[in-house]
Design a protein around this motif. Structure first.
Motif, mmCIF file in Angstrom:
data_model
loop_
_atom_site.group_PDB
_atom_site.id
_atom_site.type_symbol
_atom_site.label_atom_id
_atom_site.label_comp_id
_atom_site.label_asym_id
_atom_site.label_seq_id
_atom_site.Cartn_x
_atom_site.Cartn_y
_atom_site.Cartn_z
ATOM 1 N N LEU A 63 -24.904 -33.163 20.626
ATOM 2 C CA LEU A 63 -25.571 -31.872 20.797
ATOM 3 C C LEU A 63 -24.592 -30.715 20.623
ATOM 4 C CD1 LEU A 63 -27.716 -32.866 23.899
ATOM 5 C CD2 LEU A 63 -28.645 -32.218 21.664
ATOM 6 N N GLU A 64 -23.405 -30.858 21.190
ATOM 7 C CA GLU A 64 -22.384 -29.807 21.075
ATOM 8 C C GLU A 64 -21.890 -29.681 19.637
ATOM 9 O OE1 GLU A 64 -21.148 -27.672 23.252
ATOM 10 O OE2 GLU A 64 -22.042 -28.372 25.123
ATOM 11 N N GLU A 65 -21.660 -30.811 18.998
ATOM 12 C CA GLU A 65 -21.124 -30.815 17.635
ATOM 13 C C GLU A 65 -22.102 -30.152 16.659
ATOM 14 O OE1 GLU A 65 -17.810 -31.452 15.555
ATOM 15 O OE2 GLU A 65 -17.952 -32.778 17.293
ATOM 16 N N LYS A 66 -23.385 -30.418 16.865
ATOM 17 C CA LYS A 66 -24.413 -29.890 15.970
ATOM 18 C C LYS A 66 -24.915 -28.511 16.400
ATOM 19 C CE LYS A 66 -24.907 -33.259 12.957
ATOM 20 N NZ LYS A 66 -24.786 -33.053 11.509
ATOM 21 N N GLY A 67 -24.449 -28.025 17.547
ATOM 22 C CA GLY A 67 -24.899 -26.718 18.012
ATOM 23 C C GLY A 67 -26.368 -26.687 18.378
ATOM 24 N N ILE A 68 -26.878 -27.783 18.928
ATOM 25 C CA ILE A 68 -28.286 -27.883 19.297
ATOM 26 C C ILE A 68 -28.454 -27.392 20.732
ATOM 27 C CG2 ILE A 68 -30.237 -29.458 19.611
ATOM 28 C CD1 ILE A 68 -28.840 -31.322 17.550
ATOM 29 N N PRO A 69 -29.239 -26.355 20.963
ATOM 30 C CA PRO A 69 -29.426 -25.848 22.330
ATOM 31 C C PRO A 69 -30.050 -26.917 23.239
ATOM 32 C CG PRO A 69 -30.256 -24.272 20.710
ATOM 33 C CD PRO A 69 -29.975 -25.549 19.974
ATOM 34 N N HIS A 70 -29.558 -26.985 24.448
ATOM 35 C CA HIS A 70 -30.078 -27.984 25.384
ATOM 36 C C HIS A 70 -29.726 -27.587 26.808
ATOM 37 C CE1 HIS A 70 -25.887 -29.109 24.624
ATOM 38 N NE2 HIS A 70 -25.890 -29.682 25.817
#
Length: 201
Positions: A20-27
């Motif tokens: 999630l962090e690597e892809k910049g996906i909000p969570h």
């Protein structure tokens, strides 16, 4: 749309969080106190009745009763994220089916083969040595992007995360004969997203 990741210290939630962090996906991140047994209580057991972490709730998808989609097992979560949030298998790209299949292969390998070999290393060291020998050769041949894509993805996340666990959980394993594995561990540990995912929330 909200993604909520449930985990605890020293759980495989760190692998999912890295993706999630690597892809910049909000969570949103919910840290459960495993020592206090929070993962064995509702509401978490409604998400994963087996009371294991990580788990993910994706309210962009609904079950037949209209409730948000709950997922457990880090591999299933990674594949879901890669397909629906990470843009790894774009519709209309003829290579997408191959990328999806290769990603599934490597994620399942990490969870079902490499992980058990690591955690049984004290009793069956020869199995882990064979795994590392093969991986070292593949990584030397440019296998740092395991699913054949031109950018880092879920397959790399799964395998590289387990390799990065080696110095932590298998400190007695001699890695001197596996220079590519060592280089992959060092490169993984140097990634800012990995450092964020491995640190406190």
């Amino acid at each position: 749309m909200t993604l909520t990741l449930y985990g605890s210290a020293r759980s495989r939630a760190a692998i999912v969080r890295w993706y999630l962090e690597e892809k910049g996906i909000p969570h949103a991140l919910v840290q459960l106190d495993a020592q206090a047994g929070e993962h064995r209580q509702e509401p978490f057991t409604r998400i994963n009745p087996f009371a294991r972490m990580p788990a993910l709730v994706d309210d962009g998808f609904q079950l037949p009763d209209g409730s948000p989609l709950p997922l457990f097992e880090s591999g299933a979560i990674l594949l879901h994220l890669a397909e629906h949030h990470g843009g790894e298998f774009p519709a209309g790209d003829p290579r997408a089916a191959v990328w999806r299949s290769l990603s599934a292969q490597w994620i399942l390998y990490a969870n079902a083969t490499l992980g058990p070999a690591m955690f049984q290393a004290a009793n069956r060291p020869e199995d882990l040595q064979r795994q590392l020998s093969v991986l070292d050769g593949l990584l030397a041949g440019g296998g740092s992007l395991l699913a054949g894509r031109q950018e880092w993805g879920a397959a790399d996340c799964a395998v590289h995360a387990y390799l990065a666990y080696l110095p932590i959980f298998c400190a007695s394993v001699d890695l001197s004969g596996f220079p590519q594995v060592q280089a992959t561990i060092a490169a993984t540990q140097a990634r800012p997203a990995y450092q964020r995912a491995s640190g406190p929330a």
